[in-house]
Design an enzyme around this catalytic site. Structure first.
Site, PDB file in Angstrom:
ATOM      1  N   LYS A   1      12.770  56.065  -2.388  1.00 46.43           N
ATOM      2  CA  LYS A   1      13.067  56.112  -3.826  1.00 46.43           C
ATOM      3  C   LYS A   1      14.585  56.046  -3.990  1.00 46.43           C
ATOM      4  O   LYS A   1      15.323  56.639  -3.199  1.00 46.43           O
ATOM      5  CB  LYS A   1      12.510  57.424  -4.400  1.00 46.43           C
ATOM      6  CG  LYS A   1      12.619  57.563  -5.912  1.00 46.43           C
ATOM      7  CD  LYS A   1      11.984  58.903  -6.360  1.00 46.43           C
ATOM      8  CE  LYS A   1      12.006  59.063  -7.873  1.00 46.43           C
ATOM      9  NZ  LYS A   1      11.365  60.331  -8.298  1.00 46.43           N
TER      10      LYS A   1
ATOM     11  N   SER B   1       7.989  59.760 -12.003  1.00 50.88           N
ATOM     12  CA  SER B   1       9.113  58.861 -11.906  1.00 50.88           C
ATOM     13  C   SER B   1       9.167  58.044 -10.612  1.00 50.88           C
ATOM     14  O   SER B   1       9.907  57.059 -10.541  1.00 50.88           O
ATOM     15  CB  SER B   1      10.405  59.673 -12.027  1.00 50.88           C
ATOM     16  OG  SER B   1      10.564  60.518 -10.896  1.00 50.88           O
TER      17      SER B   1
ATOM     18  N   SER C   1       6.207  63.881 -10.362  1.00 49.11           N
ATOM     19  CA  SER C   1       6.701  62.523 -10.096  1.00 49.11           C
ATOM     20  C   SER C   1       6.258  61.885  -8.781  1.00 49.11           C
ATOM     21  O   SER C   1       6.503  60.703  -8.555  1.00 49.11           O
ATOM     22  CB  SER C   1       8.230  62.509 -10.158  1.00 49.11           C
ATOM     23  OG  SER C   1       8.649  62.553 -11.499  1.00 49.11           O
TER      24      SER C   1
END
Lengths: 486, 484
Positions: free
Chosen positions: A76, A151, A175
């Site tokens: 990420k 997210s 997330s």
């Protein structure tokens, strides 16, 4: 090669069926071919990946291969990676190249893993749909009209689409688990303090936690073992031994006590999602588990408490993005205040600004006691709810999200978006671990079963999830991508 | 009307840790800008603070040194505000649960009386960087070397009633922190900085007047002058029918005045909240006890011991215990020579005089305590006389020899106490000075005492200062009187 699990790929590398370079090349080509429509990567680091793959092949040739040597994955874009753009999904950091590696990055590299790049995300990890990225929304591989969740939406979509076998995500209010659920993969949020936060760009420091997203619980076990453990650079990481998470995966579940929180099966839960979750629980009963209803009475306070605490911390954490030392700086500032105002106004997106404003307000003189202190009290009550429940049962189960992935643009109102995290957010406030595993489909979109355990019960969660994956094949389903079928 | 001044001080002491309070970067002073700022000090995305244990130990030592409560738990908070030399946009400090609780400091006033000043608390925090406004043509340079340097902020109660008391308090704090070795106390380099809260009230009134805070006063002298100016300003203002407003003021030493920086209305809302990156600091009793057991002797105890055990005068004991460096030097000299009073005389006399002339601190003395101790020992055992001792001191000062003994040997300064040798020199002087001998003989007996000085001088000269002056005196008198 692209639909294999890490465990299968590791076996292939060990047997010499293919090299890490071949595997890496093949996946890089797949990203090149398919990610245009998914937008799951912000940066693909092909050159570095091939160099790392060659190093891994050389290590293997020397007989020095570990369980992750040569295995590709993605990070990420919240994890600082030396010499690589680390944007956090924000215009603010569009020009930022991190000068150091996050602990998670360092540990994965030390274990021989090969990073293919940095995945898309909601800006500064604030969002539940990945629509808040400066780099545009990510599409759900199961249905390009749907969001992948957020997210960590880029990580979830990349794994679901077979661009990488695994990816690292972070989870502040759901997330990892919610996008894992939306994309039909397995995602684990470890106990707060289990994985070092050093080098992970902070959103809400007391809630943020990194974790693996992969195709199976067994793969998550492998990855968690590599990234977990005490880090002297993170005072909130816990000095506690790291077990071999793979060791107990096969333990039978007979006698397992499952609690179903009454509050997780109420209004707002889609009947199809509920149906899939209840079906999954029947599978557990068939494996010898017993099920009872429990209560987490303060559940309905979780979202309000979270939206005081997380923005408060964020408003402070994001103060360093001021246009002075790094990141976006406005053109020709008239003076210092102008530099601050325009750099931040231009650099941050709407949701980030909204949370900075909320947090600044709740920490202000005259409001601090009413909001922040009150929210901390609620937080203790929520934590106690879980501890009480774990006196009665071993694990809790329920849906990861009230609905399957919704359509892009469907949740325009911030509050309705916040409500998406109703089943995941309390877990972060309590600091306990949670995992989402694929448990069926609703309207052609994946449904995630969330399993929660007490602090540091990751091994148990992985065992419980793995046993489910031995009995079902939801985690083996792959989306038919338009480009492939065409 | 009679006015009473009320003063409280916030003293920021830079702790003498090798690395910063939350990072491993060096705290050394004077490096090239931004060469001692690591990723953590720069506030790069993703970095986290890790508390320096040495800073905690030093804060606790200070607390023990002022007999303060040491709470079991203390917590770091974030003080949020934007400033270019504040890299994270917040300062990590301790707002609600400081590491040192209430304590007290004893100050000595000019008339020798003492007064206790209460300390409200002391807390740990990180320093900011520096903004450099020169050389950047309309822009500002930022040097983050100082960012993250550990500070102990010591907050007094409003217990001081004059500028002199405030200065004495500041000196007492300086003395305690340097004794403890937790700060170099160097005010010129900013190792100790002070914010002064000043208000006035009619004598006899209980309620405090409105205070002004004077920021960043960085010398003992400026503290006195800033307070003097501010007190006068406030009294004049009130007597002219005005009102003191609560505000932050800046002392300008060049103009010798304080100027308004910002009023209460313009003050920042710092939005303090507990720093989620740092765990609460929990001190177990054994840790605190260990630090307490290993505390050095502090100035007040030392002064008492110098007076009581060593028999020094109150004045000498005060001067010699004022700084740890001075006290240690003195005690080392005393140790070598074995005579506290002689040691005190030499340290305060010859040594302090020479240091003052050259503007040197005792740590920079060219003559070490061991060297001076040996010199004083030679005075005590009469190997050399006082005059020769001063020569030896000068020689040591100018590095003409490594030790007093070597210099005495090389320069032949050993005191001559051999009566025969002295008599021979006297005989020679008498033989060489017929005119003076005649004058002596012709003088009234009560005038002769003065005249003998000439002969003593000649004999000392002949002995190159080595003759024992008492012996010379006695023998000369004997021989000259025999001639009369």
């Amino acid at each position: 090669m692209h639909d294999k699990t890490l465990t299968e790929l590791a076996a292939g590398l060990a047997a010499g069926e293919f090299s890490s370079r071949e595997l890496t090349q093949s996946l890089l080509a797949r990203i090149e071919r398919l990610d245009g429509s998914l937008n799951s990567f912000i940066t693909v680091t092909g050159e570095q990946a091939l160099a790392a793959a060659d190093a891994a092949d050389a290590a293997r040739a020397r007989g020095e291969a570990g369980p992750l040597t040569g295995l590709p994955l993605a990070l990420k874009d919240i994890f600082c990676t030396r010499g690589v753009k680390t944007s956090c999904g924000s215009r603010m950091l569009d020009t930022f190249t991190a000068p150091y590696d996050a602990s998670v990055v360092e540990r994965l590299a030390a274990a021989g893993a090969v990073s293919l790049g940095k995945t898309n995300m909601d800006e500064f990890a604030m969002g539940s749909s990945n629509e808040n990225s400066f780099y545009g929304p990510v599409k759900n591989p199961w249905d390009l009209a749907a969001v992948p969740g957020g997210s960590s939406g880029g990580s979830a979509a990349a794994v679901a689409a077979g661009l990488v076998p695994a990816a690292m995500g972070t989870d502040t209010g759901g997330s990892i688990r919610q996008p894992a659920a939306f994309c039909g993969i397995t995602g684990l949020k470890p106990t707060y303090g289990r994985v070092s936060r050093y080098g992970m760009i902070a959103y809400a420091s007391s809630l943020d936690q990194a974790g693996p997203m992969a195709r199976s619980a067994a793969d998550c076990a492998q990855l968690l073992g590599a990234i977990a453990g005490h880090d002297l650079r993170d005072s909130t990481s816990v000095a506690r031994g790291v077990p071999d998470y793979s060791e107990g995966l096969d333990a039978p579940l007979s006698g397992l006590k499952i609690g179903l929180p009454r509050e997780y099966f109420g209004d707002g839960l889609s009947p199809e999602v509920e149906g899939a979750v209840r079906e999954a629980i029947r599978v557990y009963e068939s494996l010898g588990a017993t099920v009872r209803e429990v209560s987490l009475p303060h559940t309905h306070y979780a979202i309000p408490a979270y939206y005081v605490i997380a923005p408060a911390e964020a408003s402070s954490n994001l103060s360093r993005f001021d246009g002075v030392r790094f990141g976006h700086r406005c053109e020709a500032p008239a003076d210092l205040i102008d530099l601050y105002k325009r750099s931040r106004a231009e650099g941050f997106g709407e949701e980030v600004k909204r949370r900075i404003l909320i947090g600044t307000h709740t920490l202000s003189e005259g409001f601090f006691d009413a909001y922040y202190k009150q929210a901390q009290k609620v937080r203790r009550l929520i934590r106690q709810d879980f501890l009480d429940a774990f006196e009665e049962v071993d694990v809790l189960m329920g849906p990861a999200s009230p609905t399957p992935a919704f359509d892009l643009g469907a949740n325009k109102d911030p509050v309705s978006m916040y409500l998406q995290d109703i089943y995941t957010i309390a877990v972060n406030l309590a600091g306990i671990p949670g995992i989402s595993v694929p448990a069926g489909f609703a309207g052609g979109r994946p449904v995630g079963l969330q399993i929660l355990g007490t602090h540091f019960a990751e091994a148990q969660l992985l065992n419980v999830a793995h046993q489910f994956q031995q009995a079902t094949d939801w985690h083996l389903r792959r989306p038919a991508l338009a480009e492939e079928t065409a | 009307m009679q006015w009473e001044t009320v003063i409280g001080l916030e003293v920021h002491v830079q702790l003498a840790t090798r690395s910063k309070i939350f990072s491993g970067a060096s705290t050394a002073f004077g490096a090239e800008p931004n060469t001692q700022a690591c990723a953590v000090d720069l506030g790069l995305p993703g970095v986290l603070p890790v508390l320096n244990e040495a800073a905690v130990a030093m804060a606790v030592q200070f607390g023990l040194g002022i007999h303060a409560e040491i709470p079991e738990v203390s917590v770091f908070d974030r003080k949020n505000y934007f400033y270019p030399d504040l890299p994270k946009g917040y300062q990590t400090s301790q707002m609600y649960q400081p590491i040192v609780g209430p304590g007290e400091v004893e100050i000595t006033l000019e008339d020798g009386s003492t007064k206790r000043i209460r300390v409200h608390h002391a807390h740990l925090e990180e320093d900011a960087g520096k903004s450099l406004h020169e050389d950047f043509h309309g822009m500002t340079g930022i040097d983050l070397n100082r960012a993250g340097t550990p500070l102990l902020e010591i907050v007094s109660e409003p217990d001081m009633r004059s500028a002199k008391e405030a200065a004495a308090y500041l000196k007492a704090i300086h003395s305690i922190v340097t004794y403890l070795g937790i700060s170099d106390g160097n005010m010129a380099e900013g190792s100790m900085r002070c914010d002064v809260n000043v208000s006035v009230r009619p004598a006899g009134q209980e309620a405090f007047g409105t205070r002004a805070e004077i920021k960043n006063v960085n010398s003992f002298r400026f503290v006195e002058r800033a307070i003097a100016f501010e007190v006068e300003r406030q009294i004049e203002l009130i007597e002219d029918g005005g009102e003191v407003v609560q505000e932050t003021r800046l002392y300008d030493p060049e103009a010798d005045e304080t100027r308004s920086m910002r009023t209460k209305e313009e003050a920042n809302d710092y939005r303090y909240f507990p720093c989620p990156d740092l765990l609460p600091v929990v001190l177990d009793q054994a840790y605190v006890d260990h630090l307490r057991d290993n505390l050095p002797e502090l100035p007040a105890e030392k002064r008492a011991r110098f007076e009581g055990e060593l028999g020094l005068s109150a004045y000498d004991a005060g001067v010699l215990s004022a700084s740890r460096a001075m006290a240690e030097y003195f005690e080392a000299v005393k140790e070598v020579c074995g005579d506290a009073k002689l040691a005190a005389n030499w340290v305060q006399g010859e040594l302090s005089g020479a240091l003052n002339r050259e503007g040197l601190a005792i740590d920079d003395s060219p003559v070490s305590a061991a060297q001076l101790g040996e010199l004083v020992a030679r005075v005590k055992d009469e190997t050399i006389n006082g005059k020769a001792a001063k020569q030896v001191f000068q020689a040591l000062w100018h590095h003409e020899g490594d030790s007093a003994d070597a210099i005495i040997e090389a320069k032949g300064l050993k005191q001559v106490t051999d009566t025969g040798a002295i008599e021979a020199m006297i005989d020679q002087v008498i033989a060489d000075s017929p005119a003076q001998v005649a004058q002596y003989r012709d003088a009234e007996p009560d005038k002769r005492g003065k005249m003998i000085g000439y002969f003593v001088g000649q004999v000392m000269k002949a002995s190159r200062g080595t003759a024992n002056p008492q012996q010379v005196n006695a023998l000369l008198k004997e021989k000259l009187d025999a001639l009369c």
